[in-house]
Design a protein around this motif. Structure first.
Motif, PDB file in Angstrom:
ATOM      1  N   ALA A  73     -10.074  -8.492   9.521  1.00 55.29           N
ATOM      2  CA  ALA A  73     -11.618  -8.416  10.426  1.00 55.29           C
ATOM      3  C   ALA A  73     -12.384  -9.622   9.707  1.00 55.29           C
ATOM      4  O   ALA A  73     -13.006 -10.101  10.530  1.00 55.29           O
ATOM      5  N   LEU A  74     -11.926 -10.163   8.629  1.00 59.15           N
ATOM      6  CA  LEU A  74     -12.436 -11.558   8.196  1.00 59.15           C
ATOM      7  C   LEU A  74     -11.815 -12.819   8.523  1.00 59.15           C
ATOM      8  O   LEU A  74     -11.756 -14.008   7.983  1.00 59.15           O
ATOM      9  N   GLY A  75     -10.725 -12.579   9.513  1.00 62.53           N
ATOM     10  CA  GLY A  75      -9.791 -13.679   9.919  1.00 62.53           C
ATOM     11  C   GLY A  75      -8.580 -13.855   9.460  1.00 62.53           C
ATOM     12  O   GLY A  75      -7.879 -14.707   9.914  1.00 62.53           O
ATOM     13  N   ALA A  76      -8.267 -13.178   8.311  1.00 63.87           N
ATOM     14  CA  ALA A  76      -6.731 -13.660   7.684  1.00 63.87           C
ATOM     15  C   ALA A  76      -5.796 -12.816   8.692  1.00 63.87           C
ATOM     16  O   ALA A  76      -5.664 -11.924   9.493  1.00 63.87           O
ATOM     17  N   GLU A  77      -4.617 -13.694   8.259  1.00 63.67           N
ATOM     18  CA  GLU A  77      -3.313 -13.013   8.901  1.00 63.67           C
ATOM     19  C   GLU A  77      -2.725 -12.239   7.816  1.00 63.67           C
ATOM     20  O   GLU A  77      -2.372 -12.753   6.977  1.00 63.67           O
ATOM     21  N   VAL A  78      -2.436 -10.964   8.239  1.00 61.05           N
ATOM     22  CA  VAL A  78      -1.992 -10.169   7.414  1.00 61.05           C
ATOM     23  C   VAL A  78      -0.608  -9.361   7.545  1.00 61.05           C
ATOM     24  O   VAL A  78      -0.419  -9.078   8.749  1.00 61.05           O
ATOM     25  N   VAL A  79      -0.072  -9.475   6.589  1.00 56.37           N
ATOM     26  CA  VAL A  79       1.306  -8.825   6.329  1.00 56.37           C
ATOM     27  C   VAL A  79       0.960  -7.490   5.442  1.00 56.37           C
ATOM     28  O   VAL A  79       0.789  -7.702   4.205  1.00 56.37           O
ATOM     29  N   LEU A  80       1.168  -6.307   6.066  1.00 54.19           N
ATOM     30  CA  LEU A  80       0.911  -5.043   5.131  1.00 54.19           C
ATOM     31  C   LEU A  80       2.483  -4.294   4.876  1.00 54.19           C
ATOM     32  O   LEU A  80       2.976  -3.924   5.891  1.00 54.19           O
ATOM     33  N   ILE A  81       2.797  -4.406   3.720  1.00 50.89           N
ATOM     34  CA  ILE A  81       4.058  -3.488   3.344  1.00 50.89           C
ATOM     35  C   ILE A  81       3.762  -2.195   2.875  1.00 50.89           C
ATOM     36  O   ILE A  81       3.053  -1.845   1.860  1.00 50.89           O
TER      37      ILE A  81
ATOM     38  N   SER B 292      -1.452  -3.371  -4.057  1.00 53.69           N
ATOM     39  CA  SER B 292      -2.182  -1.919  -4.274  1.00 53.69           C
ATOM     40  C   SER B 292      -1.381  -0.687  -4.206  1.00 53.69           C
ATOM     41  O   SER B 292      -1.813   0.365  -4.529  1.00 53.69           O
ATOM     42  N   ALA B 293      -0.252  -0.932  -3.886  1.00 56.59           N
ATOM     43  CA  ALA B 293       0.747   0.304  -3.841  1.00 56.59           C
ATOM     44  C   ALA B 293       1.198   0.940  -5.146  1.00 56.59           C
ATOM     45  O   ALA B 293       0.986   0.504  -6.272  1.00 56.59           O
ATOM     46  N   ALA B 294       1.224   2.029  -4.985  1.00 55.66           N
ATOM     47  CA  ALA B 294       1.477   2.778  -6.250  1.00 55.66           C
ATOM     48  C   ALA B 294       2.973   3.175  -6.238  1.00 55.66           C
ATOM     49  O   ALA B 294       3.699   4.004  -5.951  1.00 55.66           O
ATOM     50  N   VAL B 295       3.650   2.036  -6.879  1.00 53.07           N
ATOM     51  CA  VAL B 295       5.051   2.023  -6.976  1.00 53.07           C
ATOM     52  C   VAL B 295       5.865   2.769  -7.949  1.00 53.07           C
ATOM     53  O   VAL B 295       5.298   2.945  -9.076  1.00 53.07           O
ATOM     54  N   ALA B 296       6.724   3.511  -7.614  1.00 55.74           N
ATOM     55  CA  ALA B 296       7.402   4.318  -8.602  1.00 55.74           C
ATOM     56  C   ALA B 296       8.067   3.606  -9.621  1.00 55.74           C
ATOM     57  O   ALA B 296       8.521   2.730  -9.421  1.00 55.74           O
TER      58      ALA B 296
ATOM     59  N   ALA C 109       0.828  -1.177  -0.103  1.00 59.37           N
ATOM     60  CA  ALA C 109      -0.040  -0.121   0.008  1.00 59.37           C
ATOM     61  C   ALA C 109       1.005   1.113  -0.050  1.00 59.37           C
ATOM     62  O   ALA C 109       1.918   1.364   0.457  1.00 59.37           O
ATOM     63  N   GLY C 110       0.328   2.430  -0.374  1.00 67.83           N
ATOM     64  CA  GLY C 110       0.807   3.719  -0.541  1.00 67.83           C
ATOM     65  C   GLY C 110       2.081   3.969  -1.530  1.00 67.83           C
ATOM     66  O   GLY C 110       1.908   3.036  -2.560  1.00 67.83           O
TER      67      GLY C 110
ATOM     68  N   ARG D 263       7.261  -1.267   7.296  1.00 60.78           N
ATOM     69  CA  ARG D 263       7.493   0.089   6.739  1.00 60.78           C
ATOM     70  C   ARG D 263       8.527   0.212   5.721  1.00 60.78           C
ATOM     71  O   ARG D 263       9.837  -0.248   6.291  1.00 60.78           O
ATOM     72  N   VAL D 264       8.299   0.632   4.661  1.00 60.50           N
ATOM     73  CA  VAL D 264       9.432   0.551   3.592  1.00 60.50           C
ATOM     74  C   VAL D 264       9.327   2.293   3.035  1.00 60.50           C
ATOM     75  O   VAL D 264       8.366   2.828   2.964  1.00 60.50           O
TER      76      VAL D 264
END
Ligand code: CTP
Length: 400
Positions: A226-234, A275-279, A195-196, A251-252
């Protein structure tokens, strides 16, 4: 239970005093609690105790008749407000009325109006608990989909020893928590989400970036958890905060850092949503000192960054891989090409031509395009709702 609306129904048994502890535990878990009680429950525990602990008005009759400006206590509103309805303690009398559709108090009217899961914790004497009519009541409530929190074995108010004691408040809370978890559709699934924006350094003080806020990716991360998933957010640099403490956040700053982090977690994930807007480009050289202004023109040489999504598409095994496409022209055609080229299972298309879609906004308008090339357009919605639509599609596809 964090953020859930819990309607606690308290009926007239000695265990009603334990409702105070139950309210306290629900509140500690971050739930919003409202209490509805029968008239006889008020003889065991005061509404003042429960309203103080829940920080909400306690309801027990259809109108607040002691007040000159009497108002109707809307049972439908209360019932629809609730994400969970918990009747504890539940006496034999109330349970029998619940099973038979009797509606002679506010608690029962709420029960009949509730669309949410209903849990009940019976509390009665051992012979009442064992009586065939009680067994028939339990069976009937079970057939309605109501969930029984079994009574415990122990000393009862009568002095007799047997099954009938209401489960302890801690047991009620963990029973409900386990039951919620057990039924979550993404339980046991590992999600990787990017993300981001990314920031590509020019010198120690400047960078190339973009306007991505990260809101869409964060909303997907929250909804998946919230639906029970184990989430890693980069996450690239954003000012956003996560509500769910169970989401692991990495965080990167740059595309390269995001690439490395994504590859670290990809092999073990079931679903990856990028979903990140990667340069797409970064300065070929990062100046070690701040670049001084001298000439009228300054040329920066840029080098392509690694395409994280495409690189994951190349090594993908059983993972369900989702990419985003932000297009300004030939939207569907371009998105379909990207889906194929990057070996995706799903592409989420946003068009900058759509009002209500795009960077920084709280709403988005998406079209989902699956591997079968079928397009599924949605209307403009808050990003939280969009996140749910995307996850619903993934759940359908991965369970297919
Ligand atoms: N993406 C990525 N790594 C990059 C660039 C993009 O992982 N270096 C991912 C984004 O997270 C998004 C998808 O690729 O899920 C689409 O990005 P987009 O910029 O729209 O497409 P590109 O493939 O870069 O093509 P173009 O810029 O030409 O439209």
């Amino acid at each position: 239970m964090n953020g859930k609306n819990i309607l606690l129904g308290v009926t007239g048994g000695i265990a009603a005093y334990k409702a105070a502890f139950l309210v306290r535990l629900f509140v500690k878990k971050g739930a919003n609690v409202k209490v509805v009680m029968t008239a006889s429950a008020k003889e065991f525990v005061t509404p003042l105790t429960l309203s103080t602990l829940s920080k909400n008005e306690v309801f027990s009759s259809f109108t607040n008749e002691e007040n000159d400006n009497a108002q109707w206590n809307n049972h439908v509103e209360l019932a629809l407000w609730a994400d969970l309805f918990v009747v504890a303690p539940a006496t034999a009398n109330t349970l029998s009325k619940m099973a038979n559709g009797t509606c002679d108090n506010l608690l029962l009217a709420c029960y009949l109006s509730a669309k949410c899961p209903v849990y009940y914790a019976p509390a009665m004497d051992l012979d009442m608990y064992k009586h065939p009519s009680t067994a028939a009541t339990f069976e009937k409530l079970d057939s309605f989909g109501n969930i029984k929190i079994p009574a415990a074995f122990g000393e009862l108010a009568s002095g007799l020893i047997g099954q009938g004691r209401m489960a302890e408040p801690e047991e009620i809370v963990s029973f409900i928590e386990n039951d919620i978890l057990k039924n979550l559709p993404l339980r046991g699934k590992k999600f990787l989400i990017t993300a981001g924006p990314t920031y590509e350094a020019i010198d120690p003080v400047r960078f190339i970036g973009n306007h991505s806020s990260g809101k869409m990716g964060y909303a997907i991360a929250e909804a998946a958890a919230a639906l029970g998933a184990e989430v890693v957010l980069i996450s690239g640099p954003t000012a956003l905060k996560l509500e769910n403490d169970f989401i692991k956040i990495i965080r990167v700053t740059s595309a390269e850092e995001m690439y490395n982090a994504a590859h670290q977690y990809f092999n073990s994930c079931d679903v990856a949503i990028l979903s990140a807007a990667v340069a797409d480009y970064r300065p070929s050289q990062i100046a070690s000192e701040k670049i001084k202004k001298k000439e009228e023109e300054l040329t920066l040489q840029l080098t392509k960054t690694k395409d994280i999504l495409a690189s994951l598409g190349e090594i993908k095994k059983n993972q369900f891989l989702v990419g985003f496409a932000l297009e300004t022209e030939n939207e569907e055609e371009n998105a379909k090409l990207k889906l194929k080229k990057k070996n995706l299972d799903l592409i989420v298309l946003n068009s900058l031509r759509d009002k209500g879609a795009g960077f920084q906004k709280d709403t988005n308008k998406i079209t989902l395009i699956g591997k079968d090339n079928k397009t599924l357009p949605f209307s403009v919605k808050p990003k939280k709702e969009v996140a749910k639509d995307i996850l619903e599609y993934i759940i359908e596809q991965t369970n297919a």
